[in-house]
Enzyme design. Sequence first.
Site, PDB file in Angstrom:
ATOM      1  N   SER A   1       3.667  -2.152  10.171  1.00 56.59           N
ATOM      2  CA  SER A   1       5.118  -2.259  10.325  1.00 56.59           C
ATOM      3  C   SER A   1       5.659  -3.644   9.978  1.00 56.59           C
ATOM      4  CB  SER A   1       5.540  -1.840  11.738  1.00 56.59           C
ATOM      5  OG  SER A   1       5.134  -0.501  12.002  1.00 56.59           O
TER       6      SER A   1
ATOM      7  N   GLY B   1       2.821   2.343  10.703  1.00 63.74           N
ATOM      8  CA  GLY B   1       3.780   3.441  10.540  1.00 63.74           C
ATOM      9  C   GLY B   1       4.501   3.827  11.819  1.00 63.74           C
TER      10      GLY B   1
ATOM     11  N   GLU C   1      -5.237  -4.794  10.488  1.00 63.38           N
ATOM     12  CA  GLU C   1      -4.205  -3.790  10.733  1.00 63.38           C
ATOM     13  C   GLU C   1      -4.464  -3.087  12.065  1.00 63.38           C
ATOM     14  OE1 GLU C   1      -2.171  -2.617   6.824  1.00 63.38           O
ATOM     15  OE2 GLU C   1      -3.830  -1.248   7.086  1.00 63.38           O
TER      16      GLU C   1
ATOM     17  N   HIS D   1      -9.122   1.567   4.939  1.00 63.64           N
ATOM     18  CA  HIS D   1      -7.846   1.734   5.631  1.00 63.64           C
ATOM     19  C   HIS D   1      -8.019   2.672   6.819  1.00 63.64           C
ATOM     20  CE1 HIS D   1      -3.703   2.743   6.500  1.00 63.64           C
ATOM     21  NE2 HIS D   1      -3.402   1.611   5.904  1.00 63.64           N
TER      22      HIS D   1
ATOM     23  N   GLU E   1      -6.286   4.993   7.883  1.00 59.57           N
ATOM     24  CA  GLU E   1      -6.030   6.414   7.585  1.00 59.57           C
ATOM     25  C   GLU E   1      -7.253   7.063   6.946  1.00 59.57           C
ATOM     26  OE1 GLU E   1      -2.398   5.700   5.461  1.00 59.57           O
ATOM     27  OE2 GLU E   1      -1.470   5.070   7.345  1.00 59.57           O
TER      28      GLU E   1
ATOM     29  N   LYS F   1       0.210   4.283  -0.236  1.00 55.13           N
ATOM     30  CA  LYS F   1      -0.325   5.511   0.384  1.00 55.13           C
ATOM     31  C   LYS F   1      -0.056   6.698  -0.555  1.00 55.13           C
ATOM     32  CE  LYS F   1       0.173   3.197   4.764  1.00 55.13           C
ATOM     33  NZ  LYS F   1       0.374   3.267   6.213  1.00 55.13           N
TER      34      LYS F   1
ATOM     35  N   ASN G   1       0.881  -1.166   0.000  1.00 60.53           N
ATOM     36  CA  ASN G   1       0.000   0.000   0.000  1.00 60.53           C
ATOM     37  C   ASN G   1       0.914   1.209   0.000  1.00 60.53           C
ATOM     38  OD1 ASN G   1      -1.765   2.077   0.477  1.00 60.53           O
ATOM     39  ND2 ASN G   1      -2.263   1.472   2.574  1.00 60.53           N
TER      40      ASN G   1
HETATM   41  P1  13P Z   1       3.344   0.376   7.553  1.00 56.47           P
HETATM   42  O1  13P Z   1       3.811  -0.931   6.960  1.00 56.47           O
HETATM   43  O2  13P Z   1       4.096   1.563   7.013  1.00 56.47           O
HETATM   44  O3  13P Z   1       3.259   0.333   9.031  1.00 56.47           O
HETATM   45  O4  13P Z   1       1.838   0.579   7.018  1.00 56.47           O
HETATM   46  C1  13P Z   1       0.970  -0.454   7.134  1.00 56.47           C
HETATM   47  C2  13P Z   1      -0.259  -0.114   6.402  1.00 56.47           C
HETATM   48  O5  13P Z   1      -0.976   0.790   6.785  1.00 56.47           O
HETATM   49  C3  13P Z   1      -0.569  -0.861   5.190  1.00 56.47           C
HETATM   50  O6  13P Z   1      -1.839  -0.554   4.741  1.00 56.47           O
END
Ligand code: 13P
Length: 252
Positions: free
Chosen positions: A213, A173, A167, A95, A97, A11, A9
């Site tokens: 992560s 992150g 997640e 997601h 976010e 982002k 992903n």
């Molecule tokens: P990270 O791997 O950067 O923690 O992000 C995970 C994520 O949100 C994947 O959708």
Amino acid sequence: MRRTVIAGNWKMNMTPSATKAFIEELAPMVKGMDKCDIVLCVPFVDIATAVEAAKGTNIRIGAENVHFAKSGAYTGEISAEMLCEIGTEYVVIGHSERRQYFGETDETVNLRTKAALEAGLKVILCLGEVKEERLAGITDEVVTMQTKLDLAGISAEQLKNVIIAYEPVWAIGTGLTATPEQADETCGVIRAAIAGLYGEAAAEAITIQYGGSMNDGNAAELLAKVNVDGGLIGGASLKTDKFTAIVKAANA
Ligand code: 13P
């Protein structure tokens, strides 16, 4: 046996030219690693370039969101039909976010999921608890409720095109990863919720990824868990060597 799916992903990262260079570099690195499906979910403006660059490779391309209406007065949104026409195969929905910063709710996640499935997209449906919920000991209740609400009205046949990405929000992150045991346990809770809704066979068949992560250093032990069927990877999907190492761990 259910399929392992390693998905990136991106982002809000990478321009179209960077996308082309990335996929041209990645493709030979992951060639022949066919024990898992490999997906890159990329920003809308990168999709056409990504689809073109991934032609003839084992890399599939996805979007990071989709609107639930077929068309209409929704300034700035993108429909499932638009995504399909340019060769998009997958879409990330729900997601954290999106939930955190853009007002997504289980209701809109459910509507988007239905629209995507009706258009023939494969959905990577994200859910997971926030830190306060884990500390309060209500993770199981939270992910069970999200599973039920997000999948409301989706048929058993449609479920075959759904991947769940567990997640935990506190692990995204942050460099904090759920332990393999925590990931396995909560993916198992989600699988049990699916069994309650669709029966044991559907629960055994559905791919449930872990995300938060995940990287080249921890992927192998997370993927070794029985309920963890892949990963949704943010930061580590932006580097070809790190992403390849995760794909390799899934092919071991
Ligand atoms: P990270 O791997 O950067 O923690 O992000 C995970 C994520 O949100 C994947 O959708």
